[in-house]
Every structure is written in C-alpha cells, then in structure tokens.
Design a protein around this motif. Structure first.
Motif, mmCIF file in Angstrom:
data_model
loop_
_atom_site.group_PDB
_atom_site.id
_atom_site.type_symbol
_atom_site.label_atom_id
_atom_site.label_comp_id
_atom_site.label_asym_id
_atom_site.label_seq_id
_atom_site.Cartn_x
_atom_site.Cartn_y
_atom_site.Cartn_z
ATOM 1 N N TRP A 124 0.860 -1.196 0.000
ATOM 2 C CA TRP A 124 0.000 0.000 0.000
ATOM 3 C C TRP A 124 0.891 1.239 0.000
ATOM 4 C CZ3 TRP A 124 -5.564 0.114 1.029
ATOM 5 C CH2 TRP A 124 -6.149 -1.163 1.076
ATOM 6 N N PHE A 178 3.199 1.789 3.256
ATOM 7 C CA PHE A 178 4.468 1.087 3.021
ATOM 8 C C PHE A 178 5.312 1.677 1.891
ATOM 9 C CE2 PHE A 178 1.130 -2.068 4.245
ATOM 10 C CZ PHE A 178 1.434 -2.039 5.597
ATOM 11 N N GLU A 184 -5.644 5.534 2.500
ATOM 12 C CA GLU A 184 -5.574 5.199 3.934
ATOM 13 C C GLU A 184 -5.594 6.518 4.689
ATOM 14 O OE1 GLU A 184 -2.238 2.075 4.399
ATOM 15 O OE2 GLU A 184 -1.898 3.028 2.478
ATOM 16 N N TRP A 227 1.901 -0.166 10.903
ATOM 17 C CA TRP A 227 1.405 0.494 9.684
ATOM 18 C C TRP A 227 2.041 1.870 9.519
ATOM 19 C CZ3 TRP A 227 -4.513 -0.903 10.423
ATOM 20 C CH2 TRP A 227 -4.628 -2.308 10.385
ATOM 21 N N PHE A 283 -8.669 5.222 12.068
ATOM 22 C CA PHE A 283 -7.909 4.958 10.845
ATOM 23 C C PHE A 283 -8.667 3.924 10.024
ATOM 24 C CE2 PHE A 283 -4.690 2.512 8.456
ATOM 25 C CZ PHE A 283 -4.242 3.531 7.649
ATOM 26 N N TRP A 335 -9.284 2.524 5.602
ATOM 27 C CA TRP A 335 -8.682 2.519 4.271
ATOM 28 C C TRP A 335 -9.688 1.985 3.267
ATOM 29 C CZ3 TRP A 335 -7.182 -0.597 8.369
ATOM 30 C CH2 TRP A 335 -7.423 -1.971 8.237
HETATM 31 C C1 TMO Z 1 -2.041 -1.219 5.459
HETATM 32 N N1 TMO Z 1 -3.485 -0.958 5.622
HETATM 33 C C2 TMO Z 1 -4.229 -1.411 4.421
HETATM 34 C C3 TMO Z 1 -3.999 -1.712 6.807
HETATM 35 O O1 TMO Z 1 -3.687 0.349 5.785
#
Ligand code: TMO
Length: 315
Positions: free
Chosen positions: A85, A89, A114, A160, A203, A205
């Motif tokens: 992602w 990442f 996200e 994350w 949070f 996404w």
């Molecule tokens: C990596 N994430 C999809 C959980 O935000």
C-alpha cells in the motif's frame, strides 16, 4: 523397532536419507509469503500461494511485521509482498527498490487510500467536515475521560507506520493518537461509537469491508505531496514533516525479492500477471470481516467465484 536396520519398509536407509534430504531442500526452496495483520492481505496471501501451488511451487506462509518485511525481502527471507500500500508502506518499499534488492514487479488496478475516517453521524456533530480544521475545531467532542480534553484518534497498529502523532503535532491539532493493537480493535471502537452516536474518528482505508457496511468519509487534510514527508519547509508548517494527508488514489503494488525470478521462475511468471481490483480486495476482506469466514475458506471462495480472472494468470 526395525529388525532390519538397513531397510525400512523395504527401502534401503541410504536411499531414505537421500529422499529426506530432497524433501528438506524442497522446503527450503518454498516460496516464502508473509502474512500481516489485516484481512484482505491474509486472504490474498493464500490466493497467491494457491496459484503458485497450481504451477508446482511449494509455499510457506510466514507471519511478519508489515514494515520489516521489506528488509526481509532484501535478505531473501521473504519472496513476495502482494499488497504494497502506497500510504503505509510506500516509503519502506521505495527505499529497498532504490537499493536494488527488491523489484517493483506490478501495480494492481486497485486504487487505495488510507486516512482518518468517521461514520456519517459524526458530520452532524461537527459542522464543516470533512475539512481537518473543522475536525480540530470540535476536538472536544472526541475527548474521553482520560484524554485531558484532547480529542482521541484511534490509529492502526504501529507497524502500519502512519505518522499520525507527527501529523497531529505538525498541524497543531488538539488530538491524541491511540494506536489500536489490531484491526479488530479499530472496528470495535467504530461500532461502539456508532451504537452510542458518539463522535469517533478512526484509521480506515479503501478498499476495505467497511464501505459495504457503513456510510462515512475520510477527513480531508492538506493534499499529499512527496515533499511533505521529506522537506520540512514544504506545507502549512514550515518546520515539520507530515503536515499533510496520505496519498489519494494511491498504488497497490506487488514487490518481489531480486532473486525470485531466478529461484522460482514458475511462481514469478504467475506473480507478473496477478492483478486485483478494488472489488477483489474489498471482497477478500468482506468475506472475513463481514461474513465471519476463516481466512482459508475466504481464499477458496474468492477462487471459486473468480475462476475467469485467475485462470489466465496461471497459463
Ligand atoms: C495497510 N493498511 C491497508 C492496513 O492500511
């Protein structure tokens, strides 16, 4: 136990030894796929593994932190990450791609985001949303008994690496970040907020199962720019990084270790063709988080329902 020590079940021991050796070599050569802490990744990992098995590869699943996995690919301890992602990442991934030990193989059709997210009833409690300044202006609504009058944002598990605390500081928001221990803990906070009609911001996404269950919106922070996380001078706070939101329309990529093509040519050929859409990823998470299926059942179901799609990937 055995009368004839040179033969077991009629097979000479030396030959058994060779067979054993061959088995362990084969296992050491299994494609190593990481498993992380959100549902679509877990289901998708098994789908990818099943596809590799169909072309004759062995597969091993290794539970792993979703940031250290990128260095693990450099060390050849992991072969493939099928859900890179951009928001969470991108930085870790692009670093190892730059170093040459990880290859940016393909980009899925799925577009990702996200970000901080609230269920729709919160919009009435907090006029001016989805603008982040409106959220900040009603931070007291999100305060809890133990938050010293600051609003509480429920962040994801720390691996994350969302830099939410830095974002709060850089934007001067009256919020504190509480990192949930698991994805399930985020959804529990969301559900309790919805049941009690409380202000709640979490949070979240996309693609994810949430969008099929609840109406809601992402908070709009200053538009993301790569400079935001590299150059403090960029953005509304000239002294700090992370004074912006996460990317919109972010990528979802497949990364592989630089040796994968050579060590597992059959799996490599499949990996090059794998391509998930938003709906694929949402379904993979929905089967588990909404329908309550086990991960491997969910993987089987996706395979069953999408034969047209993956059959061409294993040709
Ligand atoms: C990596 N994430 C999809 C959980 O935000």
């Amino acid at each position: 136990m055995f009368k004839n020590r040179t033969k077991i079940m009629g097979i000479p021991v030396t030959l058994l030894g060779i067979m054993f050796l061959a088995t362990s070599v084969a296992q050491a050569d299994a494609v190593k796929i990481p498993t992380h802490n959100w549902s679509s990744q877990l289901v998708g990992a098994e789908i990818v593994g099943k596809l590799f098995e169909m072309v004759g590869e062995e597969v091993e699943y290794i539970p792993m932190d979703s940031q250290t996995v990128y260095q693990a690919m450099c060390d050849n301890d992991i072969d493939i990450v099928h859900e890179v992602w951009e928001g969470a990442f991108g930085a870790s991934f692009e670093k190892v791609v730059g170093e040459g030990c990880v290859i940016d193989l393909t980009t899925h059709d799925a577009k990702t985001r996200e970000e901080w997210w609230y269920p729709m009833h919160v919009k009435e409690l907090c006029p001016g949303l989805p603008d982040w300044k409106a959220l900040d202006a009603c931070s007291d609504q999100f305060a809890r008994a133990d938050s010293n009058g600051k609003g509480v944002f429920i962040g994801g598990p720390v691996d994350w690496l969302k830099h939410d605390a830095e974002k709060v500081e850089a934007l001067g928001m009256n919020f504190v970040v509480r990192n949930a221990g698991s994805a399930a803990a985020i959804w529990a906070e969301l559900e309790s907020g919805i049941k009690q009609s409380n202000a709640v911001v979490i949070f979240n996404w996309t693609p994810n199962f949430i969008e099929a269950l609840y109406e809601g919106e992402f908070v709009e922070f200053p538009e993301h720019d790569p400079a935001c996380t590299e150059d403090p001078a960029w953005g509304v706070n000239p002294e700090q990084l992370y004074d912006c939101g996460n990317p919109k329309g972010g990528y979802l990529k497949i990364g592989i270790s630089h040796e994968f093509k050579e060590t597992h040519p059959k799996a490599f050929a499949v990996a090059q063709k794998i391509n998930f859409t938003n709906l694929d990823v949402a379904k993979q998470s929905n089967y588990v988080d909404t329908d309550g299926m086990e991960v491997s059942e969910a993987a089987d179901r996706w395979m069953e329902e999408h034969k047209d799609k993956w059959q061409s990937w294993i040709q």
